[in-house]
Scaffold this active site. Structure first.
Site, PDB file in Angstrom:
ATOM      1  N   CYS A 146      38.378  -9.156  11.975  1.00 43.60           N
ATOM      2  CA  CYS A 146      39.640  -8.170  12.614  1.00 43.60           C
ATOM      3  C   CYS A 146      38.989  -7.405  13.661  1.00 43.60           C
ATOM      4  O   CYS A 146      39.686  -7.238  14.640  1.00 43.60           O
ATOM      5  CB  CYS A 146      39.795  -7.037  11.035  1.00 43.60           C
ATOM      6  SG  CYS A 146      40.641  -7.668   9.965  1.00 43.60           S
ATOM      7  N   TYR A 209      50.418  -0.786   5.696  1.00 42.79           N
ATOM      8  CA  TYR A 209      51.164  -1.711   4.632  1.00 42.79           C
ATOM      9  C   TYR A 209      52.228  -1.111   3.869  1.00 42.79           C
ATOM     10  O   TYR A 209      52.203   0.242   3.670  1.00 42.79           O
ATOM     11  CB  TYR A 209      50.160  -2.182   3.576  1.00 42.79           C
ATOM     12  CG  TYR A 209      49.224  -3.425   4.409  1.00 42.79           C
ATOM     13  CD1 TYR A 209      49.694  -4.505   4.283  1.00 42.79           C
ATOM     14  CD2 TYR A 209      47.866  -3.153   4.669  1.00 42.79           C
ATOM     15  CE1 TYR A 209      48.918  -5.680   4.661  1.00 42.79           C
ATOM     16  CE2 TYR A 209      47.043  -4.387   5.181  1.00 42.79           C
ATOM     17  CZ  TYR A 209      47.705  -5.315   5.243  1.00 42.79           C
ATOM     18  OH  TYR A 209      46.992  -6.509   5.804  1.00 42.79           O
TER      19      TYR A 209
END
EC number: 2.1.1.45
Length: 264
Positions: A146, A209
């Site tokens: 990431c 999220y």
């Protein structure tokens, strides 16, 4: 750390609903940058308590070139457990790429040692870069990098670093990433007899999220507090000789922790 709360607000206000690899769903923006002057304090989020033990041990694990979770588990750090196989292996993730990038002709490149030598011998170089994005080994990794690419920059006796993070979990992951790279800058600066400069964070797919929305709203009700100070108690012989006990954070007075599920 007002920049961090501003980013949360931006994702909530401007984010596009997107599907994702985990099946959880996100609100996402593309392209964002934050700058932290490390002379002004250590950028550890204060609007919730961060688990500093995990941040330090994970970075030491990366620096050691390790890709098995055994060291982390021995030190009560569980952040990589969900991705490890039955033997604790993660494949050629960050530690492997940082310390032993494989070449087509069978050599291994220690990118961190290379960067340290560049900083000492050619600090004006524009090639002081570490990459974890090894296209040839992505399919062997338990999780693709990431935080994928970072560059160092020296000016006026100060060491700065810019990170490109291709995918960013703003609520859970980003506070860890900021603190981890800020810590790395302090360590590199000490090894090279430099002062710390700025840490510049650049995000690609920057998202919240869908199951972190309540937690995000709670965090946004809290006022940031003064940043703590990082103390490194000794100067080891090399970048790879630091121990957990070498680091101390002074004046960290965070709001209470906020729990949230990890998207796997």
């Amino acid at each position: 750390m007002k920049q961090y709360l501003d980013l949360m607000n931006k994702v909530l206000a401007e984010g596009t609903p997107k599907a994702d690899r985990t099946g959880t769903g996100t609100l996402s923006i593309f392209g964002h940058q934050m700058r932290f002057n490390l002379q002004e304090g250590f950028p550890l989020v204060t609007t919730k308590k961060c688990h500093l033990r995990s941040i330090i041990h994970e970075l030491l694990w990366f620096l050691n070139g390790d890709t098995n979770v055994a060291y982390l588990k021995e030190n009560k750090v569980s952040i990589w457990d969900e991705w490890a196989d039955e033997n604790g292996n993660l494949g050629p993730v960050y530690g492997k790429q940082w310390r032993a990038w494989g070449t087509a002709d069978g050599r291994q490149i220690d990118q961190l040692t290379t960067v340290l030598n560049q900083l000492k011998q050619d600090p004006d170089s524009r090639r002081i870069i570490v990459s974890a994005w090894n296209v040839g080994e992505l399919d062997q990794m338990a999780l693709a990098p990431c935080h994928a690419f970072f560059q160092f920059y020296v000016a006026d006796g100060k060491l700065s670093c810019q990170l490109y993070q291709r995918s960013c979990d703003v609520f859970l992951g980003l506070p860890f990433n900021i603190a981890s790279y800020a810590l790395l800058v302090h360590m590199m600066a000490q090894q090279c007899d430099l002062e710390v400069g700025d840490f510049v964070w650049t995000g690609g797919d920057t998202h919240l999220y869908s199951n972190h929305m309540e937690q995000t709203q709670l965090q946004l009700t809290r006022e940031p507090r003064a940043l703590p100070k990082l103390v490194i108690k000794r100067k080891p012989a090399s970048l790879f000789d630091y121990r957990f006990e070498d680091f101390e954070i002074e004046g960290y007075d965070p709001h209470p922790a906020i729990k949230a599920p990890v998207a796997i």
